[in-house]
Structure formats: C-alpha cells, structure tokens
Design an enzyme around this catalytic site. Structure first.
Site, short mmCIF file in Angstrom:
data_model
loop_
_atom_site.label_atom_id
_atom_site.label_comp_id
_atom_site.label_asym_id
_atom_site.label_seq_id
_atom_site.Cartn_x
_atom_site.Cartn_y
_atom_site.Cartn_z
N LYS A 1 -26.48 -2.66 -8.46
CA LYS A 1 -25.87 -1.59 -7.68
C LYS A 1 -26.87 -1.17 -6.62
CE LYS A 1 -22.02 0.86 -7.69
NZ LYS A 1 -20.66 0.54 -8.15
N ASP B 1 -18.33 0.76 -2.58
CA ASP B 1 -18.23 1.80 -3.61
C ASP B 1 -17.97 3.10 -2.83
OD1 ASP B 1 -18.71 2.34 -6.65
OD2 ASP B 1 -19.90 3.89 -5.71
P1 NDP Z 1 -14.21 6.45 -1.91
O1 NDP Z 1 -15.41 6.83 -1.13
O2 NDP Z 1 -13.17 5.62 -1.26
O3 NDP Z 1 -13.49 7.76 -2.48
C1 NDP Z 1 -14.18 8.65 -3.30
C2 NDP Z 1 -13.29 9.86 -3.55
O4 NDP Z 1 -13.92 10.69 -4.53
C3 NDP Z 1 -13.13 10.73 -2.31
O5 NDP Z 1 -11.88 11.38 -2.35
C4 NDP Z 1 -14.28 11.73 -2.46
O6 NDP Z 1 -14.09 12.95 -1.80
C5 NDP Z 1 -14.28 11.94 -3.96
N1 NDP Z 1 -15.63 12.32 -4.39
C6 NDP Z 1 -16.79 11.66 -4.15
N2 NDP Z 1 -17.83 12.32 -4.67
C7 NDP Z 1 -17.31 13.42 -5.24
C8 NDP Z 1 -17.88 14.51 -5.94
N3 NDP Z 1 -19.20 14.58 -6.14
N4 NDP Z 1 -17.03 15.47 -6.42
C9 NDP Z 1 -15.69 15.40 -6.21
N5 NDP Z 1 -15.10 14.38 -5.54
C10 NDP Z 1 -15.89 13.42 -5.07
O7 NDP Z 1 -14.76 5.73 -3.24
P2 NDP Z 1 -13.98 4.79 -4.27
O8 NDP Z 1 -12.56 5.20 -4.36
O9 NDP Z 1 -14.32 3.40 -3.93
O10 NDP Z 1 -14.74 5.12 -5.63
C11 NDP Z 1 -14.30 6.15 -6.53
C12 NDP Z 1 -14.91 5.91 -7.90
O11 NDP Z 1 -14.47 4.63 -8.40
C13 NDP Z 1 -16.44 5.87 -7.99
O12 NDP Z 1 -16.85 6.39 -9.23
C14 NDP Z 1 -16.75 4.38 -7.93
O13 NDP Z 1 -18.01 4.08 -8.50
C15 NDP Z 1 -15.61 3.85 -8.78
N6 NDP Z 1 -15.30 2.43 -8.59
C16 NDP Z 1 -14.98 1.94 -7.37
C17 NDP Z 1 -14.66 0.61 -7.22
C18 NDP Z 1 -14.17 0.04 -5.94
O14 NDP Z 1 -13.72 -1.11 -5.94
N7 NDP Z 1 -14.21 0.77 -4.82
C19 NDP Z 1 -14.75 -0.33 -8.36
C20 NDP Z 1 -15.02 0.32 -9.63
C21 NDP Z 1 -15.31 1.64 -9.71
P3 NDP Z 1 -14.91 13.29 -0.44
O15 NDP Z 1 -14.16 12.60 0.64
O16 NDP Z 1 -14.83 14.77 -0.35
O17 NDP Z 1 -16.31 12.78 -0.62
#
Ligand code: NDP
Length: 446
Positions: free
Chosen positions: A124, A164
C-alpha cells in the site's frame, strides 16, 4: 505463538501506529489456534516475518501550487509481503495518511490478495496530499512529482499500485503518464487505468459490485436476498457509488450516502436517477453530498461529520474509511434490527463494534473478504495487460462473481463455529494466512 506477546512486542518496537496494531491484533486473535497446529511455523518465527513489512519506502514530494508556492508532502510505499506474487495494493491521497495507516492497509492487503486466489502479494502507498480543493493542474503536478520518486520502487513484475481514497482514474492516469515518460516503457505497472490505455472494463465498479455479490452469498445462507431491503451506505466515492448501483439493480432501497462532512437520508430511496446526480456531483464537479438536498428537498442532510448508522435499516455497507462504525453505532444498528453488515471500506468497524455484531449473530463480513473484488479485477487487468488483450465486461463480471463466491466459500469453510454461526473474520484470516504461510515456508529464510 503467544498472540498477546507478539502484539506487545510490535507495539513497543513501532509505537504511535494504532491502526497497524489494531489490524495485527484482529488477525493474530483469529489465526492463533490454527498457527499453533504447525510447530514448524514457530520454529521459523513466521509470525514476526509476516507482521513486519518486507520494506518501507519513504520520500519527500515537492510540487508547485497555482500561486507559484513550493509545497512539500510525504510519500510512502509499504511493500508488505511478496510470497505469492508481486506486491500489489492501492495508493491513498488524503490529509490523514501516515505510515501507521499505510502499514495497516498493506498488512490487510496481503491476506486479502491471498484470498482472491490470484498471484498477488500485499502493499500500500500514498501521501498526506489531499486532492480536495486542488485544481486539476495542481493534482497533475503532484502526481508527477510523486511518481518521480515512486518509479524507483515499482514495476510490472515487482510492485503494481492502484487507486484508493483520493486516487481515482484521473490520478492513476497522471502517474502512469509520468512512469511511461521516465522509463520509456508502456507496461501494466498501475491498475485502474483508462480503457484507452490498458484499463479493464468493470474495474471502477469492481469493489462495490464485489461487496454486493459477497452480501448476496451471505444472505443466501439465511434464505434472504437484497430485493426489498433497506440499505445504509456511507461514503460517496468510488466504492459507495457502485455499491449503490448494484443494490438498486437488485431491487434494494438505498437510504443514505455520505462524505466526511455529513450524510443524506432519503426516505424515498436513492434511485437510478438520483444516483446519476450524485455521480455527476462527485465525479465531475467534485461537490459535497449536502448539495443533494437542494436537488431533492424531501431528503434530509445531517452535518458536522454525522454518520448514517443510527437510521433504521436491514443492511449496512460502510464504504468510506477506517473506524467509522464504533461500539455505539454498532449497538444502534443491532437495536434497529440490522441483519447484515458487509464492509466496502477497509477496517471501517472498530474491534468493540465487531464484537457487538458477532454477539448478536448477525451476518458480518470484514473488508478483506467483502471488498476484495477491487483488487481481484486489478489482478485481471494485469492478466489482460500481459496478454495484450481486453476482455468483455461480461467476461470480467463473470470472473469477479466467481471470485467473490469462492472467497465466501472459503470463509464458511474456515469460519463456521460449533453452533453453525459463520465467523467471517476468522474464516477470511485463516484462509488468507495459510496460503501466504505455506509459500513463505517453502521459500526459506529470505
Ligand atoms: P474515494 O476517495 O473515491 O471516496 C472516499 C469516500 O469516503 C468519500 O465520500 C470521502 O468523503 C469519504 N471519506 C474519506 N475519508 C473520510 C473520513 N475520514 N471520514 C468520513 N468520510 C470519509 O475512495 P474509495 O471509494 O476508493 O475508498 C473508500 C474505502 O474503500 C476506503 O476504505 C478504501 O481503502 C476502500 N477500498 C477501496 C477500493 C477501491 O477499489 N477503490 C478497494 C478496496 C477497498 P470526502 O470527499 O469528504 O473526503
């Protein structure tokens, strides 16, 4: 192995990394029994070698903002374990990123990748740079500066990053462009690429779709389906959007989505048209979720970082970030009759909250099983790049479906307890661990 002692030792040697300690504690607590059936593991001190990353690359990234100021962020790549394949795992750009968080994610990734059945090790990376509020030109300059250093540590057969939090198609493309320029090679060194230059169909959808496929398998064990169920989703990014899309396709009713400022609750359900609005708002205009209630005034917005877990529903799919469901939230979900929780995000549930779900005997799937669809299709993207072929969306989706079913079967195989309750945490950890452990044993002390 004495799990408690191993953990205490790690805490002493690596202080100030609570998320890393939390992830290790969860795995050790569930594999200890299986591990101790293999005295040869202990003789080779396997557990220490598996908990401590193979390598950590840490570097300064300096870039210029639109006002001409020079700005500095930290960059990292944690290469955790490559016993079963090249290092593989996403890159996170978010202000909260630090080494402890990336170590937890790389550790988890190792077991997740093992579960997919594809040959991928765990890694990562990321930076404390936040793309939020930055111009497109600033994001491009940052990605290029980041790759100027990262290039030394990655390669198509060595380490293959993906997206991510904060790293989507745009950021992957900018990093890929710089890698190509520096190496003069067009290779499958990153996944999540655009379709025009080696990306796989269904990669953007894969994590969200995969989580819902896993949920379907869990529900089947209780004679249930997604149709007609009320669903809470957190996040509004990549994972949340495609989770919502699949739930809607299957006839479920999505009640909530969120970002770090708060969440929206739509009593009529977020349907296809409303989801299209959210996708445009988030992906095109990079707007905030609160704007939804201006467009759909019958919905409510709860600000101040409020989380959706106190609303009544049948299913919860946390898809934002780590530790977003605490014990209070878990108790509220259970009191409101939740039947299943399946994690799209990585480690969104605190250890105390997991205990609440397991004691209530609800269906609870940890991220390393339920969100493995994303890295699985990244693995399929690597295969397509090696073959220099592109598979159809149907073909990729079929394989994704089969992988998620297989992961579910493995969780049931290794996680079923004497009363028939499936402990998916134990199932995923034991299944993921055994494959990596056997590969490490075979390869000697390296
Ligand atoms: P994105 O950046 O596309 O979206 C993240 C979302 O989560 C946004 O709506 C963001 O809001 C919110 N968010 C981020 N940090 C926080 C926080 N501290 N508190 C509350 N809300 C928060 O990321 P992904 O959708 O790609 O990833 C989401 C999760 O899924 C993560 O845990 C990631 O590790 C996991 N994941 C992702 C994969 C992928 O293929 N993308 C694969 C496997 C797991 P804001 O816009 O306000 O920051």
């Amino acid at each position: 192995m004495d799990a408690k002692k191993v953990l205490e030792d790690l805490k002493r040697r690596f202080p100030g990394e609570p998320e890393y300690h939390q992830a290790v504690a969860e795995v050790l607590g569930t594999i200890e029994e299986e591990y101790n059936k293999h005295p040869e593991f202990d003789r080779a001190n396997l557990i220490e070698r598996l908990c401590i990353p193979d390598r950590i690359c840490q570097f300064r990234v300096t870039w210029q903002d639109d006002q001409g100021n020079y700005r500095t962020n930290m960059g990292y790549r944690v290469q955790h374990n490559n016993a079963i394949g090249p290092y593989k795992g996403g890159i996170r750009f978010h202000a909260s990123v630090n080494l402890g968080i990336l170590k937890f994610l790389a550790f988890e990734q190792t077991f997740k990748n093992s579960l997919t059945t594809l040959p991928m090790g765990g890694a990562k990376g990321g930076s404390d740079f936040s793309p939020r509020g930055k111009s497109n030109a600033e994001v491009m300059r940052f990605c290029q500066a980041f790759m100027l250093e990262l290039v030394r540590h990655i390669g198509p057969d060595m380490d293959v990053p993906a997206g991510d939090i904060g790293v989507g198609g745009r950021e992957v493309a900018y990093m890929f462009g710089m890698y190509k320029k520096l190496t003069r090679e067009f290779s499958g060194v990153l996944t999540g690429k655009g379709l025009e230059f080696g990306g796989s169909l269904i990669r953007p959808e894969a994590t969200g779709y995969g989580n819902v496929y896993f949920l379907q398998e869990m529900l089947k064990t209780r004679g249930q389906s997604v149709e007609g169920k009320k669903v809470l989703i957190s996040g509004a990014g990549n994972v949340a959007q495609y989770t919502a899309e699949k739930v809607i396709q299957l006839g479920g009713k999505v009640l909530t989505m969120s970002d770090s400022d708060g969440y929206i609750y739509d009593p009529d359900g977020i349907d296809r048209e409303k989801l299209d609005y959210i996708m445009e708002l988030k992906n095109l205009y990079r707007g905030r979720i609160r704007e939804y209630v201006e467009q759909y005034p019958t919905a409510q917005y709860h600000g101040d970082g409020a989380k959706p877990w106190f609303e009544k529903a049948d299913i919860a799919l946390p898809s934002a970030t780590q530790n977003e469901i605490n014990e209070d939230a878990a108790r509220a979900l259970v009191a409101n009759g939740i039947m299943a929780v399946s994690e799209g995000a990585n480690m969104p549930t605190t250890p105390e909250a997991i205990r609440v779900f397991q004691e209530a005997k609800i269906l609870y799937a940890p991220g390393k099983a339920a969100n493995a669809g994303g890295v699985s299709v990244s693995g399929l993207e690597m295969s397509q790049n090696s073959e220099r072929l592109s598979w159809t969306a149907e073909e990729v989706d079929r394989r994704l479906h089969a992988i998620m079913e297989n992961i579910h079967q493995n969780c049931v195989k290794y996680g079923t307890e004497s009363d028939g309750y499936v402990n998916y945490v134990k199932g995923a950890n034991v299944a993921g661990f055994m494959k990596v452990a056997k590969a490490m044993m075979a390869q000697g002390i390296v």
